[in-house]
Design a protein around this motif. Structure first.
Motif, PDB file in Angstrom:
ATOM      1  N   CYS A  21      41.418  37.097  46.795  1.00  0.00           N
ATOM      2  CA  CYS A  21      40.829  38.349  46.307  1.00  0.00           C
ATOM      3  C   CYS A  21      40.683  39.366  47.436  1.00  0.00           C
ATOM      4  O   CYS A  21      41.037  40.541  47.278  1.00  0.00           O
ATOM      5  N   ALA A  22      40.171  38.904  48.566  1.00  0.00           N
ATOM      6  CA  ALA A  22      39.961  39.818  49.694  1.00  0.00           C
ATOM      7  C   ALA A  22      41.298  40.368  50.184  1.00  0.00           C
ATOM      8  O   ALA A  22      41.420  41.569  50.487  1.00  0.00           O
ATOM      9  N   ASP A  23      42.317  39.515  50.240  1.00  0.00           N
ATOM     10  CA  ASP A  23      43.641  39.980  50.696  1.00  0.00           C
ATOM     11  C   ASP A  23      44.205  41.030  49.750  1.00  0.00           C
ATOM     12  O   ASP A  23      44.723  42.063  50.178  1.00  0.00           O
ATOM     13  N   ALA A  24      44.079  40.742  48.459  1.00  0.00           N
ATOM     14  CA  ALA A  24      44.612  41.691  47.472  1.00  0.00           C
ATOM     15  C   ALA A  24      43.884  43.024  47.571  1.00  0.00           C
ATOM     16  O   ALA A  24      44.513  44.093  47.532  1.00  0.00           O
ATOM     17  N   GLU A  60      44.202  50.970  34.282  1.00  0.00           N
ATOM     18  CA  GLU A  60      44.810  50.606  33.000  1.00  0.00           C
ATOM     19  C   GLU A  60      45.029  49.098  32.934  1.00  0.00           C
ATOM     20  O   GLU A  60      44.724  48.445  31.930  1.00  0.00           O
ATOM     21  N   GLU A  61      45.517  48.557  34.053  1.00  0.00           N
ATOM     22  CA  GLU A  61      45.793  47.128  34.080  1.00  0.00           C
ATOM     23  C   GLU A  61      44.496  46.337  33.908  1.00  0.00           C
ATOM     24  O   GLU A  61      44.440  45.358  33.153  1.00  0.00           O
ATOM     25  N   LEU A  62      43.463  46.802  34.603  1.00  0.00           N
ATOM     26  CA  LEU A  62      42.164  46.122  34.521  1.00  0.00           C
ATOM     27  C   LEU A  62      41.665  46.089  33.077  1.00  0.00           C
ATOM     28  O   LEU A  62      41.236  45.053  32.578  1.00  0.00           O
ATOM     29  N   GLU A  63      41.782  47.225  32.398  1.00  0.00           N
ATOM     30  CA  GLU A  63      41.244  47.274  31.034  1.00  0.00           C
ATOM     31  C   GLU A  63      42.028  46.366  30.100  1.00  0.00           C
ATOM     32  O   GLU A  63      41.447  45.699  29.233  1.00  0.00           O
ATOM     33  N   LYS A  64      43.342  46.330  30.285  1.00  0.00           N
ATOM     34  CA  LYS A  64      44.152  45.419  29.456  1.00  0.00           C
ATOM     35  C   LYS A  64      43.744  43.967  29.719  1.00  0.00           C
ATOM     36  O   LYS A  64      43.606  43.149  28.803  1.00  0.00           O
ATOM     37  N   LEU A  65      43.538  43.682  31.005  1.00  0.00           N
ATOM     38  CA  LEU A  65      43.188  42.311  31.390  1.00  0.00           C
ATOM     39  C   LEU A  65      41.823  41.921  30.836  1.00  0.00           C
ATOM     40  O   LEU A  65      41.644  40.803  30.327  1.00  0.00           O
ATOM     41  N   VAL A  66      40.872  42.847  30.909  1.00  0.00           N
ATOM     42  CA  VAL A  66      39.529  42.557  30.404  1.00  0.00           C
ATOM     43  C   VAL A  66      39.591  42.288  28.905  1.00  0.00           C
ATOM     44  O   VAL A  66      38.985  41.331  28.404  1.00  0.00           O
ATOM     45  N   ALA A  67      40.370  43.125  28.182  1.00  0.00           N
ATOM     46  CA  ALA A  67      40.492  42.925  26.732  1.00  0.00           C
ATOM     47  C   ALA A  67      41.078  41.550  26.438  1.00  0.00           C
ATOM     48  O   ALA A  67      40.611  40.832  25.543  1.00  0.00           O
ATOM     49  N   MET A 102      36.613  54.112  39.139  1.00  0.00           N
ATOM     50  CA  MET A 102      36.314  53.001  40.039  1.00  0.00           C
ATOM     51  C   MET A 102      37.231  53.001  41.247  1.00  0.00           C
ATOM     52  O   MET A 102      38.373  53.427  41.193  1.00  0.00           O
ATOM     53  N   SER A 103      36.701  52.476  42.324  1.00  0.00           N
ATOM     54  CA  SER A 103      37.469  52.407  43.562  1.00  0.00           C
ATOM     55  C   SER A 103      38.573  51.338  43.437  1.00  0.00           C
ATOM     56  O   SER A 103      38.308  50.228  42.981  1.00  0.00           O
ATOM     57  N   PRO A 104      39.807  51.662  43.805  1.00  0.00           N
ATOM     58  CA  PRO A 104      40.911  50.708  43.605  1.00  0.00           C
ATOM     59  C   PRO A 104      40.696  49.322  44.242  1.00  0.00           C
ATOM     60  O   PRO A 104      41.036  48.332  43.601  1.00  0.00           O
ATOM     61  N   PRO A 105      40.148  49.217  45.461  1.00  0.00           N
ATOM     62  CA  PRO A 105      39.941  47.855  45.986  1.00  0.00           C
ATOM     63  C   PRO A 105      38.992  47.035  45.126  1.00  0.00           C
ATOM     64  O   PRO A 105      39.199  45.829  44.930  1.00  0.00           O
ATOM     65  N   VAL A 106      37.962  47.695  44.571  1.00  0.00           N
ATOM     66  CA  VAL A 106      37.025  46.993  43.697  1.00  0.00           C
ATOM     67  C   VAL A 106      37.756  46.512  42.446  1.00  0.00           C
ATOM     68  O   VAL A 106      37.601  45.372  42.000  1.00  0.00           O
ATOM     69  N   VAL A 107      38.587  47.422  41.904  1.00  0.00           N
ATOM     70  CA  VAL A 107      39.361  47.069  40.715  1.00  0.00           C
ATOM     71  C   VAL A 107      40.251  45.870  41.006  1.00  0.00           C
ATOM     72  O   VAL A 107      40.345  44.928  40.207  1.00  0.00           O
ATOM     73  N   GLU A 108      40.849  45.897  42.172  1.00  0.00           N
ATOM     74  CA  GLU A 108      41.771  44.813  42.529  1.00  0.00           C
ATOM     75  C   GLU A 108      41.020  43.486  42.666  1.00  0.00           C
ATOM     76  O   GLU A 108      41.505  42.434  42.243  1.00  0.00           O
ATOM     77  N   GLN A 109      39.825  43.551  43.252  1.00  0.00           N
ATOM     78  CA  GLN A 109      38.992  42.343  43.366  1.00  0.00           C
ATOM     79  C   GLN A 109      38.727  41.747  41.979  1.00  0.00           C
ATOM     80  O   GLN A 109      38.849  40.541  41.774  1.00  0.00           O
ATOM     81  N   ILE A 110      38.419  42.629  41.020  1.00  0.00           N
ATOM     82  CA  ILE A 110      38.139  42.138  39.661  1.00  0.00           C
ATOM     83  C   ILE A 110      39.402  41.541  39.052  1.00  0.00           C
ATOM     84  O   ILE A 110      39.362  40.455  38.476  1.00  0.00           O
TER      85      ILE A 110
END
Lengths: 568, 80
Positions: free
Chosen positions: A194-197, A223-230, A417-425
């Motif tokens: 997660c940290a690397d990503a 967009e990717e995050l929202e699809k993934l959450v759904a 949202m900040s992209p690194p935070v999004v990526e962590q999620i």
């Protein structure tokens, strides 16, 4: 109470069955062989006598639902009140000294020239802060200087004036076992996938675009995050927000308004309470996790409609949380859904603590009970806890999300949202779902369930009073007396364990407690160390109050006075 | 050895007293005020009971013996 459970048995919607002596199933294993059919045992009960359920399982539950709230021992309650009484007397003495300028006042107070204005510092909360909280302030807000994983480094601080100010010694308290972070799945790490990503995304996208989603702030990661959450939640559509608190407090006003009714659990989080108040709807509060109380409110709402006009309510929204963070209890979701369907209400489920932490697949309380997430109208949750990031989400039908995208204040005005935070999620969520091709996520969910069961069982065996559900990773341990709050925090830190102690504004005044949050990152050795230290400190402070008389949650004392006046 | 154990036990007892009364969190001077007040009250109660309880007990005994018995202690004295 018994009367309404009789009603329920009669109409077959909800049924109860006491399960004495059946061990709770582990969180990570689905045990379907505890399915019970409806029993006629309620018929024999006289309406006035108390039915002592140890657990309340009916055909709706696929696993034993064991929740306990042991009664406060009478002597302890009396001594606690006495302690608060003594401290209050000394508080008044100190206030008197400050008033007469015998003693220097360190805290904000009324200015001389504003004497005739509305007083700012005279209510009980201020008195409490000034005279009780300040004395034990060293157990709260401890500065840390490392990643808050399973172990954490604390900045050492001392106070020479009884906690009014702190001096930093420059030393660091190394490797304190962290029992206080909501790091359920152990994703609060500064190394690993997660940290690397997140680092990679930081170099590619930067740390933020300072614009809203509706303007220039919408990135492909969002967009990717929202699809993934759904996909993760099993709902049609989802949207993410940059702040978990605002997800609740800004979306509820978008969903309900004047002429709507909100039925809220009495122990709901401040963000839900704020949102409900901001919406301008009528709010009625039901007893914590008490389905009889909820059904009564629902029935009354439908029968009587709005006050004075008696028009039907436009919408009825039930607000519940998955895991209640102060009690460690899990919502009786199957019953809530049954009621919601029966009375055609809407359900708003806040999974701030339960997402990731419950269920065989880590998909929250819906997964835990083996239900369909389509039965919950609004699935809300945060990324702050299990995912080790920040922000919140709302999931549900596509129409709902489209409506919120245009109407919710936190969607329209907030920065994206900040992209690194999004990526962590994204990375941590994929890990939990097993989409990264490893079983790390699954193992962690499993590990958390095992740790929880182990830790709770051990504490109970030691004789502490533990609140909440057997499968909840939030473990509140009762301390009761005001001096023990401070003493417990200090003694635990002396033995290199960091704990969270909770006192008055967050809990009822006599129910002070320490709250342990179990993490998948805790190893067995850490838990054993923590347990032995807790036992040692428990002996020192005489905290082992339990008399092993486990009261069922249904019979928790509650006063009938807050019910609506109509009794059918 | 016993003296040391006793001392430890007393320390533990005092610690429990601090915790239960809540004065653990107070500043030392406040603790000493509380202890002084409590000590004075206890001392006064003990002194009062030392002075007055025996008298009351004696009076009560006399009252009840007069009520129940009513007989002179010795009949020999009467004969003389």
């Amino acid at each position: 109470m018994t009367e309404s459970s009789e009603n329920k048995t009669a109409n077959g919607e909800v049924c109860h069955r006491a399960t004495n002596g059946i061990k709770p199933g582990r969180n990570g294993l689905v045990k379907n062989h505890y399915l019970y059919q409806q029993q006629q045992q309620q018929k024999c009960c006289h309406p006035d006598e108390k039915v002592h359920h140890v657990a309340c399982n009916g055909g709706l539950y696929s696993r034993p639902f064991n929740e306990s709230f042991e009664e406060t021992p009478m002597l302890v309650a009396v001594l606690t009140y006495m302690g608060y009484g003594i401290l209050t007397i000394f508080g008044y003495l100190r206030d008197f000294l400050r008033d007469w300028k015998i003693e220097k006042c360190h805290i904000a107070r009324e200015r001389e020239e504003q004497r005739d204005f509305v007083p700012l510092y005279q209510d009980f909360e201020n008195f409490y802060t000034r005279n009780l909280y300040m004395r034990v302030r060293d157990s709260w807000n401890r500065p840390i200087c490392s990643v808050p994983g399973a172990k954490v480094d604390l900045v050492e601080r001392v106070s020479h004036d009884y906690n009014w100010t702190f001096d930093y010694t420059g030393k660091v308290v190394k490797d304190v076992i962290n029992m206080g972070s909501y790091n359920y799945l152990g994703f609060a790490e500064n190394t690993g996938v997660c940290a690397d990503a997140a680092a990679e995304v930081t170099t590619k996208y930067g740390i933020g675009v300072s614009s809203t989603r509706q303007e220039m702030g919408n990135l492909d990661r969002h967009e990717e995050l929202e699809k993934l959450v759904a996909k993760f939640l099993g709902v049609e559509s989802a949207m993410a927000f940059g702040m978990g608190f605002a997800t609740n407090s800004m979306n509820i006003p978008a969903l309900t308004g004047k002429g709507c009714l909100i039925l809220s659990d009495e122990l709901n989080h401040a963000s839900l309470v704020l949102g409900a108040r901001l919406s301008g709807s009528t709010i009625r509060v039901f007893k914590h996790n008490n389905m009889q109380s909820l059904e009564k409110l629902l029935r009354d709402a439908i029968v009587h409609g709005q006050p004075r006009t008696h028009r039907p309510w436009k919408k009825i929204l039930i607000l519940v949380e998955g895991i209640y963070s102060m009690e460690g209890s899990i919502v009786r979701l199957p019953e809530v859904i049954a009621l919601k369907k029966k009375y055609k209400a809407y359900l708003y489920l806040d999974e701030a603590h339960s997402i990731g932490a419950l269920g065989p697949n880590g998909r929250g309380v819906v997964d835990y009970f083996g239900l369909d997430s389509r039965d919950v109208d609004i699935m809300m949750g945060t990324f702050t806890k299990s995912f080790g990031a920040a922000g919140g989400y709302i999931g549900g039908k596509k129409e709902l999300i489209d409506y919120l995208r245009t109407h919710s204040h936190s969607a329209v005005y907030a920065t994206s949202m900040s992209p690194p935070v999004v990526e962590q999620i994204i990375t941590s969520m994929k890990c939990i779902m097993g989409e990264d091709g490893t079983t790390i996520g699954r193992d962690r969910v499993q590990q958390l369930a095992e740790n929880t069961t182990y830790f709770r069982r051990k504490l109970q065996e030691m004789g502490f009073i533990i609140y909440g559900n057997d499968d909840s990773p939030v473990v509140p341990m009762m301390l009761y007396m005001p001096a023990k709050i401070g003493a417990f925090g200090r003694e635990m830190l002396k033995r290199n364990i960091g704990v969270v102690v909770v006192g008055f504004p967050a809990t009822p005044i006599i129910e002070s407690r320490a709250r342990f949050c179990i993490s998948a990152a805790h190893t067995k050795e850490m838990l054993d160390t923590a347990l032995s230290v807790i036992s040692e400190v428990g002996d020192l402070l005489q905290l082992k109050y339990s008399r092993h008389r486990i009261l069922p949650s249904l019979d928790r004392p509650f006063d009938e006075t807050t019910y609506e006046e109509s009794e059918d | 050895m016993d003296v040391k154990n006793l001392k430890e036990y007393l320390c533990w007892l005092y610690y429990q007293y601090l915790l239960i009364t809540g004065i653990y969190v107070l500043e030392p001077w406040e603790q000493s005020i509380f202890n002084t007040v409590l000590f004075t009250m206890v001392a006064m109660v003990i002194y009062t009971s030392y002075v007055f309880v025996p008298i009351h007990v004696r009076l009560a005994l006399e009252f009840f013996s007069g009520l129940c018995g009513g007989q002179p202690e010795s009949t020999v004295a009467l004969m003389n």
